[in-house]
Write a protein that holds these residues in place. Structure first.
Motif, PDB file in Angstrom:
ATOM      1  N   UNK A 433       0.847  -1.190   0.000  1.00  0.00           N
ATOM      2  CA  UNK A 433       0.000   0.000   0.000  1.00  0.00           C
ATOM      3  C   UNK A 433       0.882   1.238   0.000  1.00  0.00           C
ATOM      4  N   UNK A 434       0.621   2.176  -0.901  1.00  0.00           N
ATOM      5  CA  UNK A 434       1.405   3.395  -1.011  1.00  0.00           C
ATOM      6  C   UNK A 434       1.072   4.404   0.072  1.00  0.00           C
ATOM      7  N   UNK A 435       1.818   5.521   0.077  1.00  0.00           N
ATOM      8  CA  UNK A 435       1.594   6.560   1.090  1.00  0.00           C
ATOM      9  C   UNK A 435       0.196   7.153   1.005  1.00  0.00           C
ATOM     10  N   UNK A 436      -0.373   7.100  -0.205  1.00  0.00           N
ATOM     11  CA  UNK A 436      -1.713   7.657  -0.382  1.00  0.00           C
ATOM     12  C   UNK A 436      -2.808   6.673   0.009  1.00  0.00           C
ATOM     13  N   UNK A 437      -2.392   5.515   0.524  1.00  0.00           N
ATOM     14  CA  UNK A 437      -3.365   4.525   0.963  1.00  0.00           C
ATOM     15  C   UNK A 437      -3.871   3.620  -0.140  1.00  0.00           C
ATOM     16  N   UNK A 438      -3.431   3.840  -1.356  1.00  0.00           N
ATOM     17  CA  UNK A 438      -3.886   3.022  -2.469  1.00  0.00           C
ATOM     18  C   UNK A 438      -2.998   1.795  -2.637  1.00  0.00           C
ATOM     19  N   UNK A 439      -3.606   0.708  -3.089  1.00  0.00           N
ATOM     20  CA  UNK A 439      -2.849  -0.512  -3.328  1.00  0.00           C
ATOM     21  C   UNK A 439      -1.917  -0.343  -4.526  1.00  0.00           C
TER      22      UNK A 439
END
Length: 752
Positions: A433-439
């Motif tokens: 999961x990235x910093x933006x919360x997206x997978x």
């Protein structure tokens, strides 16, 4: 050998290389320190501390012997240094031009075939004889033509291609053969891609995988700074070793004049081969290979299901991920272009700091795991996995505690490190999961072929190669500070646990011993198929409960200073104890139990292989080994033959041998025998508890290469095997007790 010649009353200085010899010291660095900006310096300091005696011995050799270039530790991996610097393609010696060729003491010498240089691996024993002027003899090989068409798709790497090729060639059967790649698809492969395919020749079983010279080869020569006249100069002995042909254009002119250059703009002649294979590069899929052999290819989309199949679907366990990361490039040039491209900064952020230049994971020097991780694996019987961009994933090689080991391309190694597990389907499941919360999925981070090509074009520059190799023989401060004794004979230290005078020439006389009788021999080990040199030869770390560990402890060596078998290969006492000491070895005597033990047949005792062999020798008994197909596959390890000889093994009876290992056995005076077609130990009802008599003539003149030999047992069984001395020259070696005694006696006789 110098000592042996001196004892026979001859000039010891006659033992000297007669052909150009390049020695690259690359197998001793270990990954003790990782994920640290000072990992390179720390690992090098530890390498020199551990190997000071051994490096001193090698540095002595660099001055005691002529015609030999020694590349100090910390310079890179021999095969990459060979590709980027040592390979000549065409020699120009005193005005005489001829094609370059090489034999090396590592099976992956074949990497140079990607540059159009004919080369392959031989055993160290055979190579030593070749250095001293002994011709190499071999049965004329068949040549497999492998036609390449099309072009690799975006996202498909050279590793994906080589694992596909490896699987195809293993299935086809190319042991002992040459493979030559041809077709217009070859012109679409970079030199690095070709070298990757050629490097894996031992994994698909071929003697070499050859790529003829074309425009791609010439472009690579220019890229690596070979455009101008280059002199290889040995700073120690103050003499030139050889001179490159002046210009790349002269190389091209010479090869064109001799019909050895491939020009895709001209009509291609149909080549005639022993057999044929073909592959459309467009059909190659992303894949990895494992968990135990390089030719067990798994497509990336099938990896998750294959991983569960490996676990027999008995568990769906979850372990807190812990990944040990390391980056060990093949040469200093790699560091320069990783820095230039900006990639190294991000490698460091992910823990892939530079740990050293040399063979680390491939030779079992990946270092220890964190104690808590090791304890968790051992106490919970965890199936731990490793993913590496190397060429060796045989059992016990990467680390004793990683039972599943996969070969993959370098970017795939990073992807699996980010995922923290091999239990993932990259097409369907996110890596994280990235910093933006997206997978974040695999496809989100994978570069296109065009993006990679753009970075290579801007970041891999000729000056990088020139500046690196101008200083390669100058060494480093730690190497340069090593003292070197000025003597033609080495002064052996009886207390050394690194360098020990071996017993090969003990009590040697000018008279050859002749064929040795093998009567009523016991079976030391009874194997099935695919026993590799990793199972036979000492490699990797020294297990705390092994005979080698006991030997070192008795001599005051602390466990923390055990080092590796590779670093102690100069001590026969350590290496003999490490022979057949692989913790994953399977011996039929043990009824399914895995480990380096065997049964002493007369008493039924379960002992370490070394202790059982020692007991047989003390009782005056010869021993033999029973084995299945592909015995001795893997690296070209001379210790896989030296070790059994020191243990008292007189013969190996198998279904088939890997090429180099059979040659090594002959070189050490061990008789190689093959069961007849469709027969093996099981079909003949052999349990290994019998005593074996090999009915060979006692007069070598009555023995013929490839003849039938009758073997009888003490329980009235009789069967016929094929004698795998393949040439008359090999019979001469056998008559002398091995190749090196043969060479020594010939040299002594010529002088006297």
């Amino acid at each position: 050998m110098r000592d042996a010649l001196a004892k026979l009353g001859s000039d010891a200085n006659k033992i000297n290389p007669l052909v150009p010899v390049d020695l690259v010291i690359d197998h001793s660095v270990q990954v003790d320190v990782a994920r640290s900006s000072n990992a390179l310096q720390s690992n090098m300091e530890l390498e020199f501390t551990r190997n000071r005696e051994r490096f001193g011995f090698l540095k002595w050799g660099s001055t005691a012997f002529q015609n030999m270039l020694v590349v100090p530790p910390g310079s890179g991996i021999v095969h990459q240094v060979n590709l980027e610097y040592l390979g000549r393609v065409v020699f120009n010696t005193d005005g005489i031009m001829y094609p370059d060729s090489v034999v090396g003491t590592d099976s992956h010498t074949t990497m140079i075939d990607g540059l159009g240089v004919a080369g392959w691996g031989v055993g160290g024993i055979e190579a030593e004889a070749t250095m001293l002027g002994q011709p190499m003899s071999m049965v004329l090989p068949g040549v497999v033509g492998f036609k390449l068409t099309g072009k690799l798709r975006n996202g498909v790497t050279a590793t994906d291609l080589v694992l596909t090729v490896t699987q195809m060639l293993r299935k086809h059967g190319v042991v002992g053969k040459f493979v030559e790649f041809h077709g217009e698809g070859m012109g679409k492969l970079s030199l690095a891609d070709r070298a990757t395919i050629a490097n894996m020749s031992p994994e698909y079983g071929a003697t070499m995988g050859f790529f003829p010279v074309d425009h791609v080869t010439l472009d690579y020569l220019r890229l690596t700074g070979r455009s101008d006249e280059t002199v290889l100069f040995d700073s120690q002995n103050k003499h030139e070793l050889c001179v490159y042909v002046k210009t790349v254009s002269m190389i091209e002119a010479y090869l064109r004049a001799n019909n050895m250059f491939v020009d895709y703009n001209e009509p291609q002649l149909e080549r005639v081969y022993s057999s044929y294979l073909a592959l459309d590069l467009d059909e190659v899929e992303p894949c990895i290979s494992g968990p135990k052999r390089p030719h067990d290819r798994v497509t990336l989309k099938d990896m998750k299901s294959d991983w569960h199949a490996c676990l027999d679907n008995k568990v769906g366990f979850k372990v807190k991920p812990w990944v040990k990361t390391s980056l060990a490039p093949g040469s200093g040039v790699v560091t320069k272009y990783l820095l230039k491209s900006g990639l190294q900064e991000y490698f460091n952020k992910q823990g892939f700091h530079l740990v050293g230049y040399g063979c680390t994971t491939c030779i079992g020097n990946s270092g220890e795991l964190h104690e808590s991780v090791s304890a968790a694996i051992t106490e919970n019987d965890v199936v731990a996995a490793a993913v590496l961009s190397g060429n060796r994933n045989f059992e016990g090689r990467v680390h004793p505690l990683t039972r599943a080991n996969y070969l993959a391309s370098p970017p795939l190694v990073v992807a699996y490190a980010l995922a923290g597990t091999v239990d993932i389907d990259f097409e369907k499941e996110p890596i994280g999961v990235g910093k933006d919360g997206k997978e974040v999925f695999f496809r989100d981070i994978w570069p296109t072929t065009e993006e990679i090509a753009e970075v290579v074009q801007s970041s891999v520059l000729p000056d990088m190669f020139k500046s690196t190799y101008e200083a390669i023989t100058k060494g480093n401060p730690m190497w340069n500070q090593l003292p070197v004794p000025e003597a033609s004979l080495y002064s052996w230290d009886s207390n050394s646990t690194y360098i020990h005078e071996p017993p090969y020439f003990k009590d040697m006389t000018m008279s050859p011993p002749g064929p040795h009788a093998v009567k009523n021999a016991y079976c030391l080990l009874n194997f099935g198929d695919s026993i590799t040199t990793d199972h036979i030869s000492p490699a990797g770390s020294i297990h705390r409960d092994s005979p080698a560990a006991k030997y070192l402890l008795e001599r005051g060596v602390d466990r923390k200073d055990f080092n590796s078998y590779g670093s102690r290969r100069g001590n026969d006492e350590v290496m003999a104890r490490g022979t057949f000491a692989n913790i994953r070895i399977v011996n039929k005597f043990l009824g399914g139990e895995v480990g380096p033990k065997t049964i002493h047949v007369p008493t039924g005792e379960k002992l370490s292989v070394f202790d059982a062999a020692t007991k047989y020798k003390s009782e005056g008994h010869d021993t033999i080994i029973l084995a299945g197909a592909e015995y001795g596959s893997g690296s070209s390890r001379d210790w896989a033959a030296k070790g059994p000889m020191l243990l008292g093994v007189k013969a190996v009876i198998s279904k088939s041998f890997e090429r180099i290992h059979r040659s090594n056995l002959v070189g050490m005076g061990i008789i190689p025998l093959c069961f007849k077609a469709s027969e093996d130990a099981d079909s003949l009802g052999l349990t290994g508890h019998e005593r074996y008599t090999i009915n060979l003539p006692t007069d070598v003149s009555e023995i013929r290469p490839g003849q039938d030999v009758t073997i009888t047992t003490d329980n009235d069984k009789s069967f016929t095997c094929i004698l795998r001395f393949d040439t008359e020259v090999e019979l001469a070696y056998y008559n002398h007790g091995g190749i090196l005694p043969y060479v020594i006696r010939n040299m002594a006789a010529a002088q006297n």
